[in-house]
Design a protein around this motif. Sequence first.
Motif, PDB file in Angstrom:
ATOM      1  N   SER A  73       0.803  -1.222   0.000  1.00  0.00           N
ATOM      2  CA  SER A  73       0.000   0.000   0.000  1.00  0.00           C
ATOM      3  C   SER A  73       0.836   1.273   0.000  1.00  0.00           C
ATOM      4  O   SER A  73       0.297   2.351  -0.203  1.00  0.00           O
ATOM      5  N   THR A  74       2.146   1.135   0.222  1.00  0.00           N
ATOM      6  CA  THR A  74       3.031   2.298   0.210  1.00  0.00           C
ATOM      7  C   THR A  74       4.237   2.011  -0.686  1.00  0.00           C
ATOM      8  O   THR A  74       4.576   0.849  -0.931  1.00  0.00           O
ATOM      9  N   PRO A  75       4.918   3.059  -1.126  1.00  0.00           N
ATOM     10  CA  PRO A  75       6.142   2.834  -1.897  1.00  0.00           C
ATOM     11  C   PRO A  75       7.166   1.979  -1.156  1.00  0.00           C
ATOM     12  O   PRO A  75       7.796   1.106  -1.753  1.00  0.00           O
ATOM     13  N   ARG A  76       7.320   2.202   0.153  1.00  0.00           N
ATOM     14  CA  ARG A  76       8.286   1.405   0.919  1.00  0.00           C
ATOM     15  C   ARG A  76       7.972  -0.091   0.816  1.00  0.00           C
ATOM     16  O   ARG A  76       8.862  -0.916   0.594  1.00  0.00           O
ATOM     17  N   GLN A  77       6.709  -0.457   0.978  1.00  0.00           N
ATOM     18  CA  GLN A  77       6.326  -1.869   0.910  1.00  0.00           C
ATOM     19  C   GLN A  77       6.582  -2.446  -0.475  1.00  0.00           C
ATOM     20  O   GLN A  77       7.076  -3.570  -0.601  1.00  0.00           O
ATOM     21  N   LEU A  78       6.270  -1.696  -1.528  1.00  0.00           N
ATOM     22  CA  LEU A  78       6.497  -2.200  -2.884  1.00  0.00           C
ATOM     23  C   LEU A  78       7.984  -2.329  -3.179  1.00  0.00           C
ATOM     24  O   LEU A  78       8.428  -3.318  -3.763  1.00  0.00           O
ATOM     25  N   ILE A  79       8.772  -1.368  -2.754  1.00  0.00           N
ATOM     26  CA  ILE A  79      10.224  -1.423  -2.966  1.00  0.00           C
ATOM     27  C   ILE A  79      10.806  -2.646  -2.256  1.00  0.00           C
ATOM     28  O   ILE A  79      11.633  -3.370  -2.831  1.00  0.00           O
ATOM     29  N   GLU A  80      10.384  -2.910  -1.027  1.00  0.00           N
ATOM     30  CA  GLU A  80      10.873  -4.083  -0.292  1.00  0.00           C
ATOM     31  C   GLU A  80      10.479  -5.374  -0.993  1.00  0.00           C
ATOM     32  O   GLU A  80      11.268  -6.309  -1.089  1.00  0.00           O
ATOM     33  N   THR A  81       9.239  -5.432  -1.498  1.00  0.00           N
ATOM     34  CA  THR A  81       8.778  -6.618  -2.216  1.00  0.00           C
ATOM     35  C   THR A  81       9.604  -6.839  -3.484  1.00  0.00           C
ATOM     36  O   THR A  81      10.068  -7.951  -3.747  1.00  0.00           O
TER      37      THR A  81
END
Length: 91
Positions: A73-81
Amino acid sequence: MTTTNTLPFTVDDLLRILVESAGADETFNLDGDILDTGFEQLGYESLALLETGSRIEREYGISLDDTELTGSSTPRQLIETVNGLIAAAAA
């Protein structure tokens, strides 16, 4: 398009792909600290994220399933994924 397949996938990479895929909401400053701001607050809804996911897959040679994409739901979560998938593909 060339597959980069390198770590790390950064916020700059994500912003470039988001803007190329779906444009930018001119009412929001993408230059600030957006890592923990929700995509919807940034002006990006599910269709924009699906296009962004497709671009990430092509450029980085990974496969993002819909759950991984919509679960971020956030850029941080997508970047980590994305970085986790790049690392797994490289191993």
